[in-house]
Design a protein around this motif. Sequence first.
Motif, PDB file in Angstrom:
ATOM      1  N   ASN A  95       0.825  -1.218   0.000  1.00  0.00           N
ATOM      2  CA  ASN A  95       0.000   0.000   0.000  1.00  0.00           C
ATOM      3  C   ASN A  95       0.854   1.261   0.000  1.00  0.00           C
ATOM      4  N   ALA A  96       1.953   1.219   0.750  1.00  0.00           N
ATOM      5  CA  ALA A  96       2.838   2.387   0.799  1.00  0.00           C
ATOM      6  C   ALA A  96       3.452   2.640  -0.585  1.00  0.00           C
ATOM      7  N   LEU A  97       3.839   1.549  -1.234  1.00  0.00           N
ATOM      8  CA  LEU A  97       4.447   1.657  -2.553  1.00  0.00           C
ATOM      9  C   LEU A  97       3.411   2.112  -3.584  1.00  0.00           C
ATOM     10  N   ASP A  98       2.236   1.522  -3.494  1.00  0.00           N
ATOM     11  CA  ASP A  98       1.143   1.902  -4.392  1.00  0.00           C
ATOM     12  C   ASP A  98       0.840   3.395  -4.227  1.00  0.00           C
ATOM     13  N   GLU A  99       0.801   3.848  -2.986  1.00  0.00           N
ATOM     14  CA  GLU A  99       0.497   5.259  -2.721  1.00  0.00           C
ATOM     15  C   GLU A  99       1.580   6.175  -3.294  1.00  0.00           C
ATOM     16  N   LYS A 100       2.813   5.758  -3.118  1.00  0.00           N
ATOM     17  CA  LYS A 100       3.910   6.588  -3.629  1.00  0.00           C
ATOM     18  C   LYS A 100       3.814   6.709  -5.153  1.00  0.00           C
ATOM     19  N   ILE A 101       3.555   5.601  -5.819  1.00  0.00           N
ATOM     20  CA  ILE A 101       3.414   5.632  -7.282  1.00  0.00           C
ATOM     21  C   ILE A 101       2.226   6.521  -7.672  1.00  0.00           C
ATOM     22  N   LYS A 146      10.348   3.069 -12.361  1.00  0.00           N
ATOM     23  CA  LYS A 146      11.251   2.204 -11.580  1.00  0.00           C
ATOM     24  C   LYS A 146      10.555   1.627 -10.356  1.00  0.00           C
ATOM     25  N   LEU A 147       9.745   2.451  -9.712  1.00  0.00           N
ATOM     26  CA  LEU A 147       9.020   1.962  -8.525  1.00  0.00           C
ATOM     27  C   LEU A 147       8.065   0.835  -8.907  1.00  0.00           C
ATOM     28  N   SER A 148       7.425   0.996 -10.073  1.00  0.00           N
ATOM     29  CA  SER A 148       6.407   0.023 -10.460  1.00  0.00           C
ATOM     30  C   SER A 148       7.002  -1.334 -10.826  1.00  0.00           C
ATOM     31  N   ILE A 149       8.307  -1.368 -11.150  1.00  0.00           N
ATOM     32  CA  ILE A 149       8.944  -2.656 -11.457  1.00  0.00           C
ATOM     33  C   ILE A 149      10.069  -2.945 -10.469  1.00  0.00           C
ATOM     34  N   SER A 150      10.003  -2.306  -9.309  1.00  0.00           N
ATOM     35  CA  SER A 150      11.086  -2.460  -8.328  1.00  0.00           C
ATOM     36  C   SER A 150      11.074  -3.867  -7.730  1.00  0.00           C
ATOM     37  N   LYS A 151      12.208  -4.226  -7.197  1.00  0.00           N
ATOM     38  CA  LYS A 151      12.353  -5.508  -6.502  1.00  0.00           C
ATOM     39  C   LYS A 151      11.330  -5.580  -5.366  1.00  0.00           C
ATOM     40  N   GLU A 152      11.163  -4.453  -4.686  1.00  0.00           N
ATOM     41  CA  GLU A 152      10.228  -4.405  -3.563  1.00  0.00           C
ATOM     42  C   GLU A 152       8.806  -4.710  -4.056  1.00  0.00           C
ATOM     43  N   VAL A 167      -3.824  -5.016  -6.268  1.00  0.00           N
ATOM     44  CA  VAL A 167      -2.798  -6.022  -6.546  1.00  0.00           C
ATOM     45  C   VAL A 167      -2.913  -6.482  -7.999  1.00  0.00           C
ATOM     46  N   ARG A 168      -4.130  -6.738  -8.445  1.00  0.00           N
ATOM     47  CA  ARG A 168      -4.347  -7.137  -9.837  1.00  0.00           C
ATOM     48  C   ARG A 168      -3.759  -6.107 -10.811  1.00  0.00           C
ATOM     49  N   GLU A 169      -4.070  -4.819 -10.565  1.00  0.00           N
ATOM     50  CA  GLU A 169      -3.590  -3.762 -11.463  1.00  0.00           C
ATOM     51  C   GLU A 169      -2.067  -3.644 -11.456  1.00  0.00           C
ATOM     52  N   ARG A 170      -1.505  -3.645 -10.264  1.00  0.00           N
ATOM     53  CA  ARG A 170      -0.043  -3.501 -10.168  1.00  0.00           C
ATOM     54  C   ARG A 170       0.665  -4.726 -10.737  1.00  0.00           C
ATOM     55  N   LYS A 171       0.055  -5.861 -10.554  1.00  0.00           N
ATOM     56  CA  LYS A 171       0.645  -7.110 -11.057  1.00  0.00           C
ATOM     57  C   LYS A 171       0.717  -7.070 -12.593  1.00  0.00           C
ATOM     58  N   GLN A 172      -0.397  -6.675 -13.212  1.00  0.00           N
ATOM     59  CA  GLN A 172      -0.424  -6.586 -14.675  1.00  0.00           C
ATOM     60  C   GLN A 172       0.655  -5.640 -15.181  1.00  0.00           C
ATOM     61  N   ASP A 173       0.697  -4.514 -14.539  1.00  0.00           N
ATOM     62  CA  ASP A 173       1.647  -3.486 -14.911  1.00  0.00           C
ATOM     63  C   ASP A 173       3.081  -4.004 -14.747  1.00  0.00           C
ATOM     64  N   TYR A 174       3.320  -4.630 -13.613  1.00  0.00           N
ATOM     65  CA  TYR A 174       4.645  -5.171 -13.290  1.00  0.00           C
ATOM     66  C   TYR A 174       5.071  -6.208 -14.317  1.00  0.00           C
ATOM     67  N   GLU A 175       4.184  -7.158 -14.574  1.00  0.00           N
ATOM     68  CA  GLU A 175       4.507  -8.246 -15.499  1.00  0.00           C
ATOM     69  C   GLU A 175       4.823  -7.706 -16.885  1.00  0.00           C
ATOM     70  N   ILE A 210       9.585  -6.124 -20.977  1.00  0.00           N
ATOM     71  CA  ILE A 210      10.267  -5.322 -21.995  1.00  0.00           C
ATOM     72  C   ILE A 210      11.675  -4.998 -21.514  1.00  0.00           C
ATOM     73  N   PRO A 211      12.686  -5.476 -22.247  1.00  0.00           N
ATOM     74  CA  PRO A 211      14.059  -5.172 -21.815  1.00  0.00           C
ATOM     75  C   PRO A 211      14.290  -3.659 -21.770  1.00  0.00           C
ATOM     76  N   THR A 212      15.048  -3.246 -20.777  1.00  0.00           N
ATOM     77  CA  THR A 212      15.270  -1.810 -20.575  1.00  0.00           C
ATOM     78  C   THR A 212      15.755  -1.108 -21.842  1.00  0.00           C
ATOM     79  N   ASP A 213      16.695  -1.736 -22.561  1.00  0.00           N
ATOM     80  CA  ASP A 213      17.226  -1.050 -23.750  1.00  0.00           C
ATOM     81  C   ASP A 213      16.155  -0.924 -24.845  1.00  0.00           C
TER      82      ASP A 213
END
Lengths: 510, 510
Positions: A18-24, A63-69, A94-102, A107-110
């Motif tokens: 929730n803290a991470l979601d809020e920050k994003i 970066k936050l949305s694909i962070s290790k955390e 969780v569903r929304e962030r998961k989709q976004d994360y996946e 997509i490779p960074t480059d």
Amino acid sequence: MTQQVLDQKVQQAIDQFNALDEKICHFTNILGLLGWDARTYAPKKGKPIFAKAKGTLSTETFKLSISKEMGECLDTLCQPEVFHQLDLPTQSCVRERKQDYEKSKRIPTDVYNEYVVLASNANDAWEQARENDDFSYFEPYLEKMVEMKKRFAEYFGYEKHPYDALLDEYEPGLTVEKLDPLFADLRESSIKLLNRIQQSSRKPNSKIFDQNFDVEKQKEFAQFIIEKLGYDLDAGRLDETTHPFAMGINTGDVRITTRYEQDNPRMAIFGTIHETGHALYEQGVNPDYEGRVIRRGASFGIHESQSRFLENFVGRTEEFWKFFYQDLKAHFPNELNGISLDEFYRAINAVEPSLIRVEADELTYNLHIMLRYEIEKGLIAGDIKVKDLPEVWNDKVKDYLGITPPSNRLGVLQDVHWSHGGIGYFPSYSLGNLYGAQMLNKVLSDLPDFYEHIEKGEFMKIREWLGEHVHQYGKLYTPGELIKKVTGEELDAKYLVDYLEQKYTKLYDL
Amino acid sequence: MTQQVLDQKVQQAIDQFNALDEKICHFTNILGLLGWDARTYAPKKGKPIFAKAKGTLSTETFKLSISKEMGECLDTLCQPEVFHQLDLPTQSCVRERKQDYEKSKRIPTDVYNEYVVLASNANDAWEQARENDDFSYFEPYLEKMVEMKKRFAEYFGYEKHPYDALLDEYEPGLTVEKLDPLFADLRESSIKLLNRIQQSSRKPNSKIFDQNFDVEKQKEFAQFIIEKLGYDLDAGRLDETTHPFAMGINTGDVRITTRYEQDNPRMAIFGTIHETGHALYEQGVNPDYEGRVIRRGASFGIHESQSRFLENFVGRTEEFWKFFYQDLKAHFPNELNGISLDEFYRAINAVEPSLIRVEADELTYNLHIMLRYEIEKGLIAGDIKVKDLPEVWNDKVKDYLGITPPSNRLGVLQDVHWSHGGIGYFPSYSLGNLYGAQMLNKVLSDLPDFYEHIEKGEFMKIREWLGEHVHQYGKLYTPGELIKKVTGEELDAKYLVDYLEQKYTKLYDL
């Protein structure tokens, strides 16, 4: 692990998530405001400099949305035995962030960086191409963009058609398999209806708008309408831009813009009502969702359903103008002198095939969308080559609308979307009409005196209905879940088909 | 380590430092825009929600400035043998970040958080106190704030007076030991001059402003003046707020605001010129410094010198109005009918002791500042108790200005600064006048036809001088270094003293 330890671990993951979601969300809201500023009041010399600052925050947010955390939180919370313990809002987040994360992770960074640069260059090239009416400026960039989007589709994955992966970006869960029959029904009936309209002896007098309508008066009237419609000006504001938009920064700050054209008051009137529809949605989301990813609209298509609902199903009705026409006349006594309500009502609903999507009427608009959809599908499947686009475009326009663009500027170069990489976006516009019409059908059964309310200029009940059934939920439900919850059915084209049939049969004495 | 390895390590640290510095600058620029938006166009219901998003970015920015990474970069770059290899801009950036890092690091996180909460509550309490004209609302909060600031002073460290540590926040390098004699000279001469003025038979007719000056006309005139002064409206904009300010988001985006009062056109005229002075500074900083901490003004005092320079040394001169008065008259032909240029010029320069700092004239303004300075010093040293403040305030006003506030609202409660924790800020205002007068003296020797330029409405040469000697440098030099570089001398009160003496001797036939 004991249940207690497990619970504690889950609670930790929830709190962290929730803290991470809020920050994003906070950063996203800020980016929204920066976008609003760039399009309204930012001085021109500052824009390119500020774009770098915006880019820095944008990157940070990504970066936050694909962070290790984020990955770790999602790993914990997506375990089925954990997920089913979560409350519905958290599940949806969780569903929304998961989709976004996946998706983002795949997509490779480059490649992503290459895409960002390409989008920027392609947009410049498109602008040049449009200015010079020369597709060849844009062609190589669009070719790269299509290749890039094909790669994206492969990264994202899909079951049947690669275009599904792109559609899903804007309308989660939508596929070619679902959309093709919807659009086929709509296309067939629309073309038939258009032919009948063109044979009708009824010819609305659109010429009444070819006069000078004082812009200050238009502003006053726009302000009057949006307040009547229930747009909360303490939680928003109306400004002026070339390309109107609505920007929901938070539930207490949803800004809209409009465009005033002296010789075409329809632009400001219906544009403002349209954006107000978007704004009422964002102002009406459950304020408890503030700071969570579900605070936004369910999808682009659902969002568009709310703007189209207000613009067309409310704003273009005879009842609406029974209430507002006297006020409009009071603002423009000379210009509208001798123009009856009936004449006015027919004029704002005139159907005529035209070249430019954003200026199209309610019926032919969907044909503009469908030809774009067909082209996008073909490009992504490899059936259509970018170099053939001007020809393909003109053929389709001829096929769908019976007219031929005299230039690429009035044809394939008219929309900005592809240059930004927005392949898959166009269907949202017609989906909005489809969702909206299906909702209208439900509203009419829940509120039999829907049109009486409009005629009295009372929009509270309609707003309450939309608020209760759509707005409050934000992204709590997927678009598919939502339309089923609201109307009891899957999305079906028949509602829009019937609506258009009825409306124009009456208007054109068919 | 070989020289090569060392060089490589240094280069790495420089690159890393610059990237970090840029990121902090980008976030700071964004925070600037958010501040502008909150004070201009943000709808009221969104503000408290958006404040959280702003807080998140603010915290993120603060964390970067005291991050381990920043500490490591600074450790490397501050080694004397490394530091002297750096180019001057990088040295200055390192100096600024180092100061910030050291100070911020010294405040324990929990104390800082306590301070942020206190500042917010104290501000609410101050507003209530002011509204109710009751100091007791504010007293306990101010007491805590003074205690907090004393602790800050101990954390920061100081050589002689604890107030030095607070002064240094706004005017790096300034101390009580340096400031006391400057203010003593200014105070003594100002009070003497004020007495002479009060005995003069010359009585300027300020009543000419007690009429209705159409606000739209005032806006036109303000716009006309700022363009003439060289404010680049492609790199800025003029809006309206209750409390006027200038906000430099970047060198291409420096926004100013002003306030229009129908019965007092001086507010908008001189307020706008004042903010334009700030804006020309920020628009004139070397664009190569964009994205670096040195892109901002050298200090609060130096910044104020630029606004005061334009407002007073240019905008309140007879020559300025020789050029602009006919335009002002054209805007207000009835209101200024029969008012000669001489009468107008005397009226805008009327000296009269008054209770409110922001409405004070050029001479008594500094007395308002000095009494605040004395009080702040006393509070931090422990010689003055917060509970005695209303009495102390009124005594000082009597002592400095010869009048007594009839209420605390018109006395000790008039300024927002202390409630925000801004103890140490007030001296900047008079420092601006001191710096400005010393610069004026130099300008007059470099540009003997300074007043001729003004009289012709040609401000280019003056702007070029300020740009070359002050604006371009940003924070490259400390305020102490800058005033010496510009004028060849340390800051000396005699220039302002002489300027005031000459100006008012002439104006009041002393």
